[in-house]
Design an enzyme around this catalytic site. Structure first.
Site, short mmCIF file in Angstrom:
data_model
loop_
_atom_site.label_atom_id
_atom_site.label_comp_id
_atom_site.label_asym_id
_atom_site.label_seq_id
_atom_site.Cartn_x
_atom_site.Cartn_y
_atom_site.Cartn_z
N GLY A 64 0.84 -0.69 0.30
CA GLY A 64 0.17 0.02 0.42
C GLY A 64 0.81 0.62 0.24
O GLY A 64 1.13 1.50 1.22
N HIS B 242 -3.07 11.34 -4.19
CA HIS B 242 -1.54 11.19 -3.99
C HIS B 242 -0.85 9.77 -4.36
O HIS B 242 -1.14 8.88 -4.55
CB HIS B 242 -0.53 11.46 -2.28
CG HIS B 242 -1.40 12.60 -2.29
ND1 HIS B 242 -0.66 13.20 -2.18
CD2 HIS B 242 -2.22 12.27 -0.79
CE1 HIS B 242 -1.64 14.12 -1.31
NE2 HIS B 242 -1.84 13.45 -0.05
N GLU C 42 2.45 1.16 -11.29
CA GLU C 42 4.15 1.55 -11.00
C GLU C 42 4.99 2.03 -11.95
O GLU C 42 5.92 2.47 -12.49
CB GLU C 42 5.05 -0.23 -11.91
CG GLU C 42 4.76 -1.73 -11.07
CD GLU C 42 4.60 -1.95 -9.42
OE1 GLU C 42 5.50 -0.97 -10.07
OE2 GLU C 42 4.21 -2.60 -9.51
C1 FAD Z 1 -5.52 -1.52 -11.63
C2 FAD Z 1 -4.48 -0.87 -10.53
C3 FAD Z 1 -3.84 -1.55 -9.63
C4 FAD Z 1 -2.85 -1.08 -8.97
N1 FAD Z 1 -2.21 -1.29 -7.89
C5 FAD Z 1 -1.42 -0.72 -6.85
C6 FAD Z 1 -1.11 -1.10 -5.49
O1 FAD Z 1 -0.60 -2.59 -5.65
N2 FAD Z 1 0.18 -0.76 -5.16
C7 FAD Z 1 0.19 0.67 -5.47
O2 FAD Z 1 0.77 1.09 -4.07
N3 FAD Z 1 -0.60 1.46 -6.27
C8 FAD Z 1 -0.92 0.74 -7.57
N4 FAD Z 1 -1.64 1.11 -8.03
C9 FAD Z 1 -1.79 2.57 -7.85
C10 FAD Z 1 -0.63 3.24 -9.81
O3 FAD Z 1 1.05 3.06 -9.06
C11 FAD Z 1 -0.90 4.70 -9.48
O4 FAD Z 1 -2.22 4.25 -10.99
C12 FAD Z 1 0.14 5.25 -10.39
O5 FAD Z 1 0.59 5.53 -9.63
C13 FAD Z 1 -0.03 6.68 -11.05
O6 FAD Z 1 -1.44 7.72 -9.58
P1 FAD Z 1 -3.13 7.96 -9.75
O7 FAD Z 1 -3.56 7.25 -9.98
O8 FAD Z 1 -2.82 8.79 -8.90
O9 FAD Z 1 -2.11 8.83 -11.11
P2 FAD Z 1 -1.93 10.93 -10.85
O10 FAD Z 1 -0.57 10.82 -10.06
O11 FAD Z 1 -3.28 11.36 -10.23
O12 FAD Z 1 -1.38 11.31 -12.51
C14 FAD Z 1 -2.56 10.95 -13.69
C15 FAD Z 1 -1.99 11.83 -14.91
O13 FAD Z 1 -0.88 12.72 -14.64
C16 FAD Z 1 0.40 12.65 -14.95
N5 FAD Z 1 1.77 12.93 -14.30
C17 FAD Z 1 1.53 13.10 -12.39
N6 FAD Z 1 2.51 13.93 -11.94
C18 FAD Z 1 3.49 14.24 -13.04
C19 FAD Z 1 3.88 15.23 -13.87
N7 FAD Z 1 5.54 15.39 -12.39
N8 FAD Z 1 4.02 15.55 -15.10
C20 FAD Z 1 3.52 15.20 -15.86
N9 FAD Z 1 2.73 14.91 -15.59
C21 FAD Z 1 2.14 14.27 -14.72
C22 FAD Z 1 0.18 11.09 -14.85
O14 FAD Z 1 1.90 10.78 -15.46
C23 FAD Z 1 -1.27 10.42 -15.71
O15 FAD Z 1 -1.04 10.89 -16.67
C24 FAD Z 1 -2.45 0.39 -9.16
C25 FAD Z 1 -3.46 1.12 -9.94
C26 FAD Z 1 -3.90 0.10 -10.77
C27 FAD Z 1 -5.41 1.12 -12.17
#
Ligand code: FAD
Length: 386
Positions: free
Chosen positions: A132, A138, A365
């Site tokens: 997690g 975030h 990831e």
């Molecule tokens: C099916 C699934 C399983 C998952 N499993 C896990 C898990 O087991 N454990 C865990 O901890 N997480 C897990 N995740 C979460 C995943 O790691 C996050 O969704 C991912 O890190 C992106 O975060 P966010 O969805 O909040 O997108 P955001 O961070 O809100 O980003 C949204 C968009 O903005 C872009 N963006 C963000 N910051 C910048 C920047 N500085 N410059 C340019 N573009 C930017 C991103 O690239 C993306 O396109 C999972 C996600 C999914 C969909």
């Protein structure tokens, strides 16, 4: 050798690597392929049953040593990920999160007691783990996490919430990352602890053969020994992500290979204008470009795997692999879909399922943008995001 292995890249593998790959391929053929379309459609997967079967084959924490883990090479682990993901990205995610995220965190940063308590049971699949880090507010920026850990006498109190956590609804233990006074710390949290609640996230249109959940932590009281003593600062969870991303570099090639093989077979038998689709120059151009990208992706994965086995793999190198191989795998899946025409959107064929799955793989990831920023930082010496 498969039809897409034009360059005979198989010859770069040793006998043991080929052997492990065949065993996993057979398991996927027997246990995943016949059922996965149905699991995907229903959004349900027998995760516990699969974990025990994968555990029997030594696939859980496969590249770790001791505590019942198989101690294989990084390349062998990568090949296993490729074969699992040729079945389904969700099934590979079950194995990646268990081995590379949850088990690796305990193996690398846990106390001897924590390792003895969790790793042997996780290696057999009797216990399932999750990881997690992401929170509702975030994702790409975990340094801003809101989940807090504070001391209360000898105990710890955890408060906050984690979102999008693979395996959480079926897990026994979660590695939870939280901000303490001294910085980010990791905790091995039994999910039956009072104050923990887990809700399954439904209506995913991607990775439907994988269980995903939200974990709420309401002043969860943990004994002092729940803290992973070796994990101090954000670099600890990031090192776990580097492990898991290496598996994804390989895994994405599995989805792409399954799409390509399905498409080659389809294009060879589907006739339009009096000849098989495969006989049209435009189709062959698509097939050739995809096969070339697949081969390049495999060479990249193998190079990174060999670097990992030599203990020289750096995080920005994994970013190169994750960015390229997932992006190209998704492009291959979408292109294959066009060749299948209307059948490309049918659940009778695996292509749309792989394409939809790869949308999640592209995001989790580290999104493609985050990997571009990691590579950009390495190239320029300037951080555009931290
Ligand atoms: C099916 C699934 C399983 C998952 N499993 C896990 C898990 O087991 N454990 C865990 O901890 N997480 C897990 N995740 C979460 C995943 O790691 C996050 O969704 C991912 O890190 C992106 O975060 P966010 O969805 O909040 O997108 P955001 O961070 O809100 O980003 C949204 C968009 O903005 C872009 N963006 C963000 N910051 C910048 C920047 N500085 N410059 C340019 N573009 C930017 C991103 O690239 C993306 O396109 C999972 C996600 C999914 C969909």
């Amino acid at each position: 050798m498969t039809p897409v292995d034009l360059l005979d890249l198989d010859s770069l593998l040793d006998d043991e690597e080929r052997q492990i790959r065949s065993v996993v391929r057979r398991l996927v053929d027997d246990r995943v392929r016949p059922h996965v379309a149905d699991w995907y459609e229903r959004g349900q997967v027998p995760a516990r049953e699969l974990a025990r079967e994968f555990g029997r084959l030594g696939l859980l924490g496969m590249h770790l040593t001791g505590y019942g883990c198989a101690g294989s090479t990084a390349v062998a682990y990568g090949l296993a990920c490729l074969e699992l993901e040729a079945g389904d990205s969700g099934v590979r995610s079950l194995v990646s999160v268990q081995g590379s995220l949850a088990m690796y965190a305990i193996w690398r940063y846990g106390s001897e007691e924590q390792k003895q308590r969790w790793l042997p049971a996780m290696a057999t699949g009797e216990a399932i783990g999750c990881f997690g880090l992401t929170e509702p507010d975030h994702g790409s920026d975990p340094a801003s996490m809101a989940t807090r850990a504070r001391r209360d006498g000898d105990d710890w109190l955890l408060h906050g919430g984690k979102m999008w956590i693979t395996n959480a609804p079926v897990a026994d233990v979660a590695v939870i990352w939280a901000r303490a006074e001294e910085g980010v710390r990791g905790f091995a949290v039994p999910l039956d602890s009072p104050g923990v609640s887990v809700r399954e996230i439904r209506r995913k249109m991607s990775l439907r053969a994988s269980v995903t959940g939200e974990i709420a932590l309401d002043d969860v009281r943990l004994p002092a020994d729940a803290l992973l003593p070796g994990a101090a600062g954000l670099k600890a969870p990031l090192s776990c992500l580097t492990e898991a991303r290496h598996g994804i570099v390989w895994g994405a090639l599995g989805s792409a290979r399954d799409c390509l093989e399905t498409t080659l077979a389809y294009a060879g038998t589907r006739t339009q204008f009096g000849r098989p689709l495969a006989g049209f120059q435009l189709t062959q151009a698509k097939l050739a470009d995809m096969a070339v990208e697949w081969q390049k992706g495999f060479l990249l994965a193998l190079h990174l795997g060999r670097l990992a086995d030599a203990g020289r793999l750096r995080p920005e190198q994994v970013s190169v692999g994750k960015l390229n191989n997932v992006r190209e795998a998704l492009a291959i899946a979408r292109q294959c879909r066009t060749i299948l025409g209307a059948n490309g959107v049918s659940g009778e064929y695996p292509i749309m399922r792989h394409a939809n799955n790869l949308e999640s793989v592209l995001t989790y990831e580290g999104t493609s943008e985050i990997h571009q920023l990691v590579i950009g930082q390495r190239l320029t010496g300037l951080s555009a995001f931290a």
